[in-house]
Structures are given as C-alpha cells and as structure tokens.
Design an enzyme around this catalytic site. Structure first.
Site, PDB file in Angstrom:
ATOM      1  N   ASP A  26     -23.449  27.457-126.817  1.00  9.82           N
ATOM      2  CA  ASP A  26     -24.491  27.693-127.691  1.00  9.82           C
ATOM      3  C   ASP A  26     -24.506  29.310-128.197  1.00  9.82           C
ATOM      4  OD1 ASP A  26     -27.158  28.466-128.676  1.00  9.82           O
ATOM      5  OD2 ASP A  26     -28.164  28.091-126.533  1.00  9.82           O
ATOM      6  N   ASP A  30     -30.577  28.728-128.047  1.00  6.84           N
ATOM      7  CA  ASP A  30     -31.646  27.849-128.012  1.00  6.84           C
ATOM      8  C   ASP A  30     -31.568  26.715-127.212  1.00  6.84           C
ATOM      9  OD1 ASP A  30     -29.631  26.574-129.488  1.00  6.84           O
ATOM     10  OD2 ASP A  30     -30.802  26.302-131.416  1.00  6.84           O
ATOM     11  N   ASP A  34     -23.687  25.038-130.941  1.00  6.33           N
ATOM     12  CA  ASP A  34     -23.613  25.169-132.210  1.00  6.33           C
ATOM     13  C   ASP A  34     -22.075  25.362-132.827  1.00  6.33           C
ATOM     14  OD1 ASP A  34     -23.365  28.098-131.832  1.00  6.33           O
ATOM     15  OD2 ASP A  34     -25.604  28.073-131.415  1.00  6.33           O
ATOM     16  N   ASP A 103     -16.912  13.280-137.957  1.00  4.51           N
ATOM     17  CA  ASP A 103     -17.520  11.977-137.541  1.00  4.51           C
ATOM     18  C   ASP A 103     -18.161  11.435-138.746  1.00  4.51           C
ATOM     19  OD1 ASP A 103     -18.406   9.799-135.931  1.00  4.51           O
ATOM     20  OD2 ASP A 103     -18.561  11.281-134.123  1.00  4.51           O
ATOM     21  N   ASP A 210     -17.580   5.988-137.143  1.00  2.00           N
ATOM     22  CA  ASP A 210     -18.389   5.219-136.427  1.00  2.00           C
ATOM     23  C   ASP A 210     -18.496   3.796-136.488  1.00  2.00           C
ATOM     24  OD1 ASP A 210     -20.287   5.957-134.036  1.00  2.00           O
ATOM     25  OD2 ASP A 210     -21.570   4.836-135.340  1.00  2.00           O
ATOM     26  N   GLU A 268     -13.707   3.590-135.028  1.00  3.43           N
ATOM     27  CA  GLU A 268     -14.304   2.973-133.732  1.00  3.43           C
ATOM     28  C   GLU A 268     -14.751   1.511-133.907  1.00  3.43           C
ATOM     29  OE1 GLU A 268     -18.100   3.649-130.475  1.00  3.43           O
ATOM     30  OE2 GLU A 268     -18.383   3.536-132.705  1.00  3.43           O
ATOM     31  N   HIS A 340     -17.949  10.747-125.773  1.00  2.00           N
ATOM     32  CA  HIS A 340     -19.447  10.789-125.479  1.00  2.00           C
ATOM     33  C   HIS A 340     -20.031   9.821-125.049  1.00  2.00           C
ATOM     34  CE1 HIS A 340     -19.055   9.390-129.523  1.00  2.00           C
ATOM     35  NE2 HIS A 340     -20.250   9.270-129.512  1.00  2.00           N
ATOM     36  N   ASP A 341     -19.546   8.476-125.018  1.00  2.00           N
ATOM     37  CA  ASP A 341     -20.509   7.411-124.597  1.00  2.00           C
ATOM     38  C   ASP A 341     -20.001   6.772-123.181  1.00  2.00           C
ATOM     39  OD1 ASP A 341     -21.638   7.144-127.122  1.00  2.00           O
ATOM     40  OD2 ASP A 341     -20.070   5.833-128.010  1.00  2.00           O
TER      41      ASP A 341
HETATM   42  O1  ISL Z   1     -21.967   3.470-126.068  1.00  2.00           O
HETATM   43  C1  ISL Z   1     -21.940   2.249-125.794  1.00  2.00           C
HETATM   44  C2  ISL Z   1     -22.054   1.419-124.712  1.00  2.00           C
HETATM   45  O2  ISL Z   1     -23.207   0.912-124.831  1.00  2.00           O
HETATM   46  C3  ISL Z   1     -21.039   1.758-127.015  1.00  2.00           C
HETATM   47  O3  ISL Z   1     -21.418   0.201-126.842  1.00  2.00           O
HETATM   48  C4  ISL Z   1     -21.484   2.243-128.210  1.00  2.00           C
HETATM   49  O4  ISL Z   1     -23.033   2.212-128.535  1.00  2.00           O
HETATM   50  C5  ISL Z   1     -20.726   1.723-129.453  1.00  2.00           C
HETATM   51  O5  ISL Z   1     -19.428   2.069-129.216  1.00  2.00           O
HETATM   52  C6  ISL Z   1     -21.068   2.534-130.702  1.00  2.00           C
HETATM   53  O6  ISL Z   1     -20.887   3.836-130.733  1.00  2.00           O
HETATM   54  C7  ISL Z   1     -20.989   4.698-131.695  1.00  2.00           C
HETATM   55  O7  ISL Z   1     -22.223   4.236-132.478  1.00  2.00           O
HETATM   56  C8  ISL Z   1     -23.292   4.644-131.807  1.00  2.00           C
HETATM   57  C9  ISL Z   1     -23.621   5.790-131.098  1.00  2.00           C
HETATM   58  O8  ISL Z   1     -24.871   5.805-130.281  1.00  2.00           O
HETATM   59  C10 ISL Z   1     -22.456   6.141-130.318  1.00  2.00           C
HETATM   60  O9  ISL Z   1     -22.730   7.364-129.804  1.00  2.00           O
HETATM   61  C11 ISL Z   1     -21.311   6.282-130.931  1.00  2.00           C
HETATM   62  O10 ISL Z   1     -20.003   6.591-130.656  1.00  2.00           O
HETATM   63  C12 ISL Z   1     -24.506   4.440-133.003  1.00  2.00           C
HETATM   64  O11 ISL Z   1     -24.254   5.246-133.994  1.00  2.00           O
END
Ligand code: ISL
Length: 562
Positions: A26, A30, A34, A103, A210, A268, A340-341
């Site tokens: 950051d 804030d 960023d 993305d 995505d 993805e 990140h998931d």
């Molecule tokens: O995070 C997950 C586990 O529940 C995955 O099933 C995820 O939701 C899935 O891989 C899709 O992910 C992507 O699209 C989503 C978003 O929330 C995720 O951060 C992204 O990586 C919707 O845009």
C-alpha cells in the site's frame, strides 16, 4: 515448422508470480494495496527471477468478491490507482525484462456494470446479454422452488436471483452481484474481444482467464442431477461442453492469433479432467496455452472444500502424475500449490511449525521439478503460513462468510465451522504481504483491510533477504536452475515409488540427462536411496544427506546424471 516453434514457446520456461494487489503493498496509507505499491517492489520480483507477473483484478469494482466482480473493463479502480499508474507500472515491468498478464473475468460482470444495468430493462437491446428466465412453468416468481432450474451458486443458495423490475430471474454462478454473461450472443463475444484487444494494445502480455470453462451454458438450461443445492449439480450443463471450445477458438482467431508468439493465456478451469485439458491446450486446436486444473487441490477434502481430510501422499502423487503423463505429448501443464483461493501451502501440505523452512522448500522443489509452468503466489516464496483468525468477525471473504452463516443456520457447530475456515478459508492467502518487521509488516502505514499475520516479525522479506538459508533464497536458486537445466523444462516425467506414503520420488529425462527428485513429506527421517555417482543439483538442507539411504525431515534433493 509450426510444431517446432510452439515446442519452444517462451512461457514453457517461464515462472509466473501472482500478485493479489489488495494485499501486496500500500503506497498511500489507505490500508489497501495499490499499483504504485507494486511498482515500488519490482526490484524484489526481478531479483527473485520470475518472468511474468499476473495481477488479480484491478478494474473498477464494487468489490463484492474482491474485484472478481468488474463494473468497467477499461479502467483501474481508484483504490488501486489510475490508468497512468498502470501504464507506468507496465513500462517498468518491461524495462526490468518481465511481462505482465491481466486477470480477465468475463464469465460474469458486476451487477453494477452498465451492460447489466441496461439489461435489467426488458425492452433494452442488452436484455439478451445475460441469462434472463421466467419462473418455472406453473409457478409464480418468488415462490420457493420457482427458480428456472436447480443450479446452485458457488457461494451458497440458488444460482438464480429474481429481479422485481421484470419479474424474471437472472443467472449468477457466483455471488448475486456477479451476473453470468450470455456468450451465445455474438455481441457479447465481440465486446469481450474488444476489451482484450484494448489491453493488448496497451502492452499487456496476456491473460489469466477466470472460470473460462464455464462461459458456455447449454441454452436449454436443464436441471442438474438432484443433490441438495450445490454449485456442482449443474456443471455438466455449463462447463467444458463442445461450445466452450468453439468460443475459445473464435477468441483465439479474433484476438490472440496475430500476437500468439508474444503473449500467454492461462485458463482457470475448475473441475476439468485431463482429456478436456488436452482439448483446451492442444496447440493445433488454437484455444489457450495452459489451464489451472484442480484435481490436486481436491485430494484433501470431502464433498465441500471445507470438509477437511488428511492428505494421503499416494493420492497427491497419482493425481499429479496423471496430469504429467496426460499432457506429455499434447498440451501443457500449470504447476501450483497456492493462489488467492487456497489456504497457504506450507500450512496445508507441510509442517508450518518446527519444519516450516524445510517443508516450504521441499514443496517448492517437488512442484518446480514437475513439467509445466510454475506459479508462485505472493508470500509463498517466504514460506507464509495460514493466519490465526480468532473469530468469524476476522474473515472478509464472501465464500467463508456465506458458508459459515449457511451452516450455522442449518445447526452446525460454530467452533467446528470456525476451524474449517481457519484451515481452508481463502482469507489465509489474502492477508497482507510481509515486507519487514515494522508495524503492519511494512504493508501499510494505515489500517490494513485484513489483519496482518502476527508472525510477520519472524517471517518477512527483509529478514529472509539477509539469511542465505531462507525460503526466499531457496526460491531464487530454484527459479534460476530452471534457466540452466533444460531437463527441468522439457524432460519426460516418470513417477517412482507411487505407493510410498512419505517419500515423493520421480525422474525427469531429456537426451542423456537424467534428474532424480526425492522429497521426504514427513517430519521424521525416511528411507530413500540417493543416486551414486551423481551431482547434487540442489537440496534444501545446504549439505548433502549424511546417509545416502535416508532423508532428513522434509528434506528434498535433486540429483543429476549426464
Ligand atoms: O475458491 C474456490 C473454492 O471454493 C474455487 O472454487 C473458486 O471459486 C473457483 O475456482 C473460481 O475462482 C475464480 O472465480 C471466482 C472468484 O471468487 C475466485 O477468486 C476466482 O479465482 C468468481 O469470479
């Protein structure tokens, strides 16, 4: 000729680093990361040796799902900066001989995107840009069970939301504020291609796409197999069908074809199997370069990702080996433990206590020595761990919060549910990056949007930079090795000891070169035979195993014979 050129595609020898902009750095106090914060840390990324930076979404967004709900595809959310900041970042990335991919979230838009705002008017020319349907025949809109079909949303409840304005429902496979676009409509596809060309013309080097395998729904929208409402029920009708390939081929022709040598695409694709992945990534079909598959992310949980199960190593090995073999002759793999998931890899698959350093580096060795393009998620290179969330109020992620609320309402034990979120919640990966041991880990001078993991005083980039034995230095060596050793990029893969419950072992072979990878996935010593008369290419203990027939806890070694 063409095969030879594609065989040498630049992204096969590249390492990608994923930045979650909200939590990286950051620059203006804030509490939210960023673009200028990222720019300030480019020297760190260049020194790490990564080739490509993938930015999670930075577009204008109501942030219902942290930017995966986009309301303007051609801008930057003010919280992250401006388009001028973006151009400056991109220019400096290029000056430092790295590339940057965006993305691309085009399965759905935010419900605040002007396209959807317009589409809510039944008379609008954009009505058909989304999936609008009346209630089930014979039922009244709003009645329980009147949704057009039984598909569930990924984030709980039905995938259909009733809009009082027209009395019809719209489809949202994710949150109510993430509305699925209708890719059957050629205007939608053309609008998406335009957005892609706009960013490519600005100089970006490709896209992470995505949930790209879900863009093409069966227009009949049939019910899925009957389960309790679950996001996977409808999957056969909205993922991986014949149409998605048609659209990706069109996208490739319309957008990527003139620049395919310079750019990369990674899709993805939740739920994809090896055969489908081969279709997506076969260069002769001209769709996308590689996919994120999820099979190895599914080996340690039950039906729900929060139904935590212990890892049984032979399952993990068998899964990754199946993908190695399956995409050997045709297609290409991605390699990842984290994003990140997902929960932090060292907490999930390793030992984040006593053997944190060793297990983080063992995991890295095994992953990077497979065949494919490795993805490093911010903080993974420091051995970052899951966070000690004290209560449900510490979580921010819509998936965790909805899951918890739904299960508590159904009678689940709050303490047990909290444990599940602690183990697998996505916020584990989203806590701010640890730069140094100053307050808030040097991430922000303000109040961070998500609390910093208190272990930043021990685990941080500044401390690891001055410690040659750190996880960070090990990642640097591993990434550098890929540039020197062609067998890591191109060698054939063969799994050894498939049934061994603690040792991960495999070979890679290219011409006369052979590599042996051995890793002990346990906190006890394990039996494993080293190669005699072989060079130790890299090892995570700093010295060779004292006993050539044993590995120390979480020890990983790579031997080379030529
Ligand atoms: O995070 C997950 C586990 O529940 C995955 O099933 C995820 O939701 C899935 O891989 C899709 O992910 C992507 O699209 C989503 C978003 O929330 C995720 O951060 C992204 O990586 C919707 O845009």
């Amino acid at each position: 000729m063409q095969t030879a050129r594609l065989g040498d595609a630049w992204w096969k020898s590249a390492v990608v680093y994923q930045i979650y902009p909200k939590s990286f750095a950051d620059s203006d106090g804030d509490g939210v990361g960023d673009l200028n914060g990222i720019r300030a840390h480019l020297p760190y990324l260049q020194d790490l040796g990564v080739d490509v930076l993938w930015l999670s979404p930075v577009y204008p967004s109501p942030q219902d799902d942290n930017g995966y709900d986009i309301s303007d595809y051609r801008g930057i959310d003010p919280v992250f900066g401006t388009l001028a900041d973006f151009d400056a970042l991109l220019a400096e990335v290029h000056e430092r001989h790295m590339r940057l991919i965006m993305d691309l979230v085009v399965n759905h838009t935010s419900d605040e995107h002007p396209w959807f705002v317009e589409s809510r008017d039944p008379a609008s020319p954009k009505r058909d840009w989304y999936w609008w349907r009346p209630a089930r025949p014979g039922m009244r809109a709003g009645e329980p069970g009147a949704e057009p079909n039984n598909w569930g949303s990924w984030f709980g409840g039905s995938a259909w939301q009733l809009d009082p304005r027209s009395g019809e429902y719209y489809l949202h496979l994710f949150s109510r504020k993430q509305v699925d676009l209708n890719w059957e409509n050629p205007e939608v596809r053309e609008a998406v291609y335009d957005v892609m060309r706009w960013w490519l013309d600005r100089g970006v080097d490709g896209f992470r796409m995505d949930v790209i395998n879900m863009i093409a729904k069966d227009p009949a929208l049939p019910d899925g197999a009957v389960h309790p409402s679950n996001s996977r029920d409808g999957m056969p009708h909205f993922a991986d069908g014949e149409r998605v390939h048609r659209y990706l081929q069109e996208l490739h022709r319309e957008v990527m074809a003139p620049r395919t040598e310079h750019v990369m695409t990674v899709g993805e694709t939740p739920g994809v199997n090896v055969e489908q992945a081969r279709l997506f990534t076969d260069p002769a079909r001209a769709e996308i370069d590689m996919v994120f598959q999820f099979e190895h992310m599914d080996v340690d949980h039950g039906e729900s990702r929060f139904d935590v199960r212990p890892l049984w190593l032979p399952d993990l090995k068998a899964s990754l080996a199946r993908w190695q073999t399956g995409l050997d002759a045709t297609g290409w793999n991605t390699l990842y433990w984290s994003n990140h998931d997902q929960a932090r890899a060292v907490s999930r698959f390793g030992d984040d206590g006593r053997y944190r350093r060793e297990s983080a580096t063992a995991l890295a060795t095994v992953l990077h020595l497979h065949r494919g393009t490795p993805f490093v998620y911010q903080g993974e290179e420091l051995g970052a761990t899951n966070a000690p969330f004290a209560s449900v109020g510490d979580f921010r992620d819509i998936e965790s919060l909805n899951y918890y609320a739904g299960e508590v309402a159904a009678g689940g034990s709050p303490e047990e549910l909290l444990d599940r979120l602690r183990a697998r919640g996505r916020d584990n990966a989203r806590t701010p990056m640890h730069w140094d041991d100053s307050p808030n880990a040097g991430f922000t001078t303000g109040t961070p949007w998500l609390a910093v993991n208190p272990n930043y005083r021990e685990i941080n980039a500044a401390a690891e930079l001055v410690d040659p034995g750190s996880v960070l230095h090990y990642y640097r060596r591993l990434i550098a090795l890929r540039k020197q050793e062609a067998a890591i990029v191109h060698g054939r893969f063969e799994l050894l000891l498939p049934d061994d419950e603690t040792v991960y072992a495999f070979e890679r072979r290219l011409g006369a070169t052979a590599l042996l990878v051995l890793a002990n996935f346990s906190s006890e010593p394990a039996h494993a035979d080293a190669w005699a008369d072989a060079e130790l290419l890299i090892g995570n203990y700093g010295d060779p195993p004292p006993d050539p027939a044993a590995l120390r806890p979480w020890e990983a070694v790579v031997y080379r014979r030529a």
